[in-house]
Design a protein around this motif. Structure first.
Motif, PDB file in Angstrom:
ATOM      1  N   UNK A  72       0.846  -1.628  -0.114  1.00  0.00           N
ATOM      2  CA  UNK A  72      -0.078  -0.270   0.054  1.00  0.00           C
ATOM      3  C   UNK A  72       1.029   1.749   0.254  1.00  0.00           C
ATOM      4  N   UNK A  73       1.720   1.032   0.533  1.00  0.00           N
ATOM      5  CA  UNK A  73       3.253   1.837   0.677  1.00  0.00           C
ATOM      6  C   UNK A  73       3.451   2.722  -0.669  1.00  0.00           C
ATOM      7  N   UNK A  74       3.855   1.199  -1.516  1.00  0.00           N
ATOM      8  CA  UNK A  74       4.865   1.381  -2.364  1.00  0.00           C
ATOM      9  C   UNK A  74       3.401   1.909  -3.658  1.00  0.00           C
ATOM     10  N   UNK A  75       1.937   1.779  -3.801  1.00  0.00           N
ATOM     11  CA  UNK A  75       1.149   2.677  -4.403  1.00  0.00           C
ATOM     12  C   UNK A  75       0.621   4.342  -3.978  1.00  0.00           C
ATOM     13  N   UNK A  76       0.816   4.342  -2.704  1.00  0.00           N
ATOM     14  CA  UNK A  76       0.834   5.782  -2.912  1.00  0.00           C
ATOM     15  C   UNK A  76       1.694   6.869  -2.885  1.00  0.00           C
ATOM     16  N   UNK A  77       3.064   6.307  -2.225  1.00  0.00           N
ATOM     17  CA  UNK A  77       3.946   6.857  -3.341  1.00  0.00           C
ATOM     18  C   UNK A  77       4.372   7.053  -4.137  1.00  0.00           C
ATOM     19  N   UNK A  78       4.018   5.617  -5.714  1.00  0.00           N
ATOM     20  CA  UNK A  78       3.960   6.299  -6.849  1.00  0.00           C
ATOM     21  C   UNK A  78       2.971   7.023  -7.148  1.00  0.00           C
ATOM     22  N   UNK A  79       2.157   7.103  -6.759  1.00  0.00           N
ATOM     23  CA  UNK A  79       1.293   7.903  -7.351  1.00  0.00           C
ATOM     24  C   UNK A  79       1.436   9.445  -7.062  1.00  0.00           C
ATOM     25  N   UNK A  80       1.509   9.631  -5.505  1.00  0.00           N
ATOM     26  CA  UNK A  80       1.349  10.620  -4.870  1.00  0.00           C
ATOM     27  C   UNK A  80       2.681  11.491  -6.144  1.00  0.00           C
ATOM     28  N   UNK A  81       3.969  10.696  -6.559  1.00  0.00           N
ATOM     29  CA  UNK A  81       5.166  11.546  -7.389  1.00  0.00           C
ATOM     30  C   UNK A  81       4.667  11.018  -8.547  1.00  0.00           C
ATOM     31  N   UNK A  82       3.671  10.663  -9.109  1.00  0.00           N
ATOM     32  CA  UNK A  82       3.620  10.713 -10.837  1.00  0.00           C
ATOM     33  C   UNK A  82       2.586  12.313 -10.713  1.00  0.00           C
ATOM     34  N   UNK A  83       1.286  12.478  -9.550  1.00  0.00           N
ATOM     35  CA  UNK A  83       1.073  13.438  -9.950  1.00  0.00           C
ATOM     36  C   UNK A  83       1.326  14.653  -9.092  1.00  0.00           C
ATOM     37  N   UNK A  84       2.056  14.809  -8.288  1.00  0.00           N
ATOM     38  CA  UNK A  84       2.613  16.026  -7.328  1.00  0.00           C
ATOM     39  C   UNK A  84       1.532  15.845  -5.865  1.00  0.00           C
ATOM     40  N   UNK A  85       0.958  15.114  -5.870  1.00  0.00           N
ATOM     41  CA  UNK A  85      -0.052  15.025  -4.327  1.00  0.00           C
ATOM     42  C   UNK A  85       0.519  15.142  -3.482  1.00  0.00           C
ATOM     43  N   UNK A  86      -0.455  15.365  -2.249  1.00  0.00           N
ATOM     44  CA  UNK A  86       0.500  15.576  -0.925  1.00  0.00           C
ATOM     45  C   UNK A  86      -0.045  14.823  -0.573  1.00  0.00           C
ATOM     46  N   UNK A  87       0.515  13.843   0.667  1.00  0.00           N
ATOM     47  CA  UNK A  87       0.407  12.748   1.483  1.00  0.00           C
ATOM     48  C   UNK A  87       0.187  13.377   3.122  1.00  0.00           C
ATOM     49  N   UNK A  88      -0.974  13.469   3.322  1.00  0.00           N
ATOM     50  CA  UNK A  88      -1.261  14.266   5.011  1.00  0.00           C
ATOM     51  C   UNK A  88      -1.940  13.511   6.335  1.00  0.00           C
ATOM     52  N   UNK A  89      -1.566  13.785   7.023  1.00  0.00           N
ATOM     53  CA  UNK A  89      -3.181  12.663   8.460  1.00  0.00           C
ATOM     54  C   UNK A  89      -2.233  11.602   8.821  1.00  0.00           C
ATOM     55  N   UNK A  90      -1.413  10.834   8.255  1.00  0.00           N
ATOM     56  CA  UNK A  90      -1.006  10.029   8.850  1.00  0.00           C
ATOM     57  C   UNK A  90       0.109   9.762   9.870  1.00  0.00           C
ATOM     58  N   UNK A  91      -0.520   8.196  10.889  1.00  0.00           N
ATOM     59  CA  UNK A  91       0.349   9.286  12.110  1.00  0.00           C
ATOM     60  C   UNK A  91       1.714   8.087  11.915  1.00  0.00           C
ATOM     61  N   UNK A  92       2.956   8.640  13.110  1.00  0.00           N
ATOM     62  CA  UNK A  92       3.710   8.352  12.441  1.00  0.00           C
ATOM     63  C   UNK A  92       4.741   7.061  12.665  1.00  0.00           C
ATOM     64  N   UNK A  93       4.128   6.325  12.837  1.00  0.00           N
ATOM     65  CA  UNK A  93       4.522   4.856  12.625  1.00  0.00           C
ATOM     66  C   UNK A  93       4.521   4.579  11.288  1.00  0.00           C
ATOM     67  N   UNK A  94       3.048   4.946  10.207  1.00  0.00           N
ATOM     68  CA  UNK A  94       2.780   4.548   9.403  1.00  0.00           C
ATOM     69  C   UNK A  94       3.637   5.151   8.768  1.00  0.00           C
ATOM     70  N   UNK A  95       3.716   7.496   8.842  1.00  0.00           N
ATOM     71  CA  UNK A  95       4.097   7.815   8.142  1.00  0.00           C
ATOM     72  C   UNK A  95       5.959   7.321   7.836  1.00  0.00           C
ATOM     73  N   UNK A  96       6.559   6.466   9.511  1.00  0.00           N
ATOM     74  CA  UNK A  96       8.041   6.331   8.906  1.00  0.00           C
ATOM     75  C   UNK A  96       7.735   5.319   7.678  1.00  0.00           C
ATOM     76  N   UNK A  97       6.937   4.410   8.183  1.00  0.00           N
ATOM     77  CA  UNK A  97       6.931   3.379   6.368  1.00  0.00           C
ATOM     78  C   UNK A  97       6.945   3.742   5.047  1.00  0.00           C
ATOM     79  N   UNK A  98       5.772   3.828   5.338  1.00  0.00           N
ATOM     80  CA  UNK A  98       6.047   5.139   3.998  1.00  0.00           C
ATOM     81  C   UNK A  98       7.487   6.335   3.063  1.00  0.00           C
TER      82      UNK A  98
END
Length: 370
Positions: A60-86
């Protein structure tokens, strides 16, 4: 939390839209996640709100990172442990290496020239080796006629020669028309229109007839040889021949090159005759030179040496075209890109080699006075 859902929110008309994902972003929900992200691609500024995501794995982190980099989207709201994984997944994403700057300077230029010279020398050496292989196999076929494949020779004579007759005849006819028309325009200024016959005859017999025929044959036949032999090499048929004790040079090279040796002089003769017909028709229409007068001047004023000069080039051109086509076919690798590249290279090399050989012939015959 294993469920997956989403909603699109917008706090104000001027604010960017937010795509809020909830549930678990895992490999089990990856297809649904990819579908949602694809549906919202290219719809303007968008923020990924992951505050309701309770679980996320590397898929799931790979899919989010790939989509956000392709379309310049910001990722917000993640708690610390999930943000570290991302962040870890984003840091591990492959990045293309930056292109190396092109070398500049005299040293690099000389190196490039040297590499080109060495490559050309290696190419000529390989062509000489293939020529030697052809001559050796031809000599073996003369000593052991049972090994010679007559059916293959007849097939290639039809493919190389008979099927090229229409285009060669049309080319010769048009060349004769062009020479007669251009010659009449220039010679009329000096009252020497009758010499257009000599202009047409010498030009076609010595140079244009056999040269343009060889260029047409190089375009047709060199590419055909490369494609046929290269396809067999891609399908490992040549390796199968060697396994069965069949000599690929005897089966593939000798019939093809020998067919060119037989048919190219005949095609040159056809081109010459068609050129004379076209030139005679244009001379009759433009200058009033009757076909009978054209024939008389052709037979009385034109030496047979011009025809000998032209036809002596045909065997050399045939060997050049055949060897280059077979050599390029054997250099094809196991992919279609290589087949297309070598086919194009064979045509270019064959045409260039034919023109270069014709230039050397011209210098030689001028030196010996023919």
């Amino acid at each position: 939390m294993t469920d997956f859902g989403f909603e699109v929110t917008q706090t104000s008309p001027d604010a960017p839209r937010a795509l809020r994902l909830r549930g678990a972003l895992t490999v089990q929900t990856l297809l649904r996640l990819e579908s949602v992200l694809a549906d919202h691609a290219g719809q303007g500024a968008l923020t990924l709100d992951l505050s309701d995501v309770g679980h996320m794995d590397t898929a799931g982190a790979w899919s989010v990172v790939r989509w956000s980099e392709r379309h310049g989207a910001q990722v917000t709201g993640l708690e610390a442990r999930l943000q570290s994984l991302l962040d870890t997944v984003a840091a591990a994403m492959p990045r293309p290496d930056p292109p190396e700057p092109a070398p500049r300077g005299l040293r690099e230029m000389l190196e490039g020239v040297g590499r080109g010279v060495v490559g050309a020398g290696r190419f000529l050496t390989e062509l000489a080796a293939y020529l030697g292989v052809f001559l050796a196999r031809l000599g073996r076929a003369a000593r052991h006629p049972s090994e010679f494949r007559l059916t293959s020779l007849v097939h290639h004579c039809q493919d190389v020669g008979l099927r090229a007759v229409p285009i060669v005849a049309l080319m010769g006819f048009l060349i004769g028309i062009v020479l007669a028309f251009q010659g009449s325009v220039q010679l009329r200024q000096f009252g020497a229109e009758v010499f257009v016959v000599e202009l047409i005859a010498i030009s076609i017999l010595r140079e244009l007839g056999i040269l343009l025929t060889a260029i047409i044959v190089a375009g047709r036949t060199a590419s055909a040889f490369t494609a046929a032999i290269g396809s067999m090499k891609m399908r490992e048929e040549i390796d199968a021949m060697r396994t069965l004790g069949i000599d690929p040079a005897m089966v593939l090279f000798v019939p093809r090159i020998l067919a060119l040796l037989i048919t190219l002089p005949i095609l040159g003769l056809i081109a010459n005759i068609a050129g004379f017909v076209g030139g005679a028709m244009m001379a009759w229409a433009e200058l009033g030179i009757s076909p009978w007068m054209f024939y008389v001047r052709l037979t009385e004023e034109i030496s047979i040496d011009h025809a000998i000069v032209g036809f002596s080039k045909a065997p050399v051109f045939a060997v050049i075209i055949g060897v280059i086509g077979c050599h390029a076919g054997m250099r094809v690798e196991s992919n279609t890109e290589s087949l297309g590249r070598m086919t194009s290279a064979a045509v270019v090399s064959a045409i260039f080699a034919v023109i270069a050989a014709d230039a050397l012939f011209s210098v030689f015959f001028a030196r010996v006075g023919i």
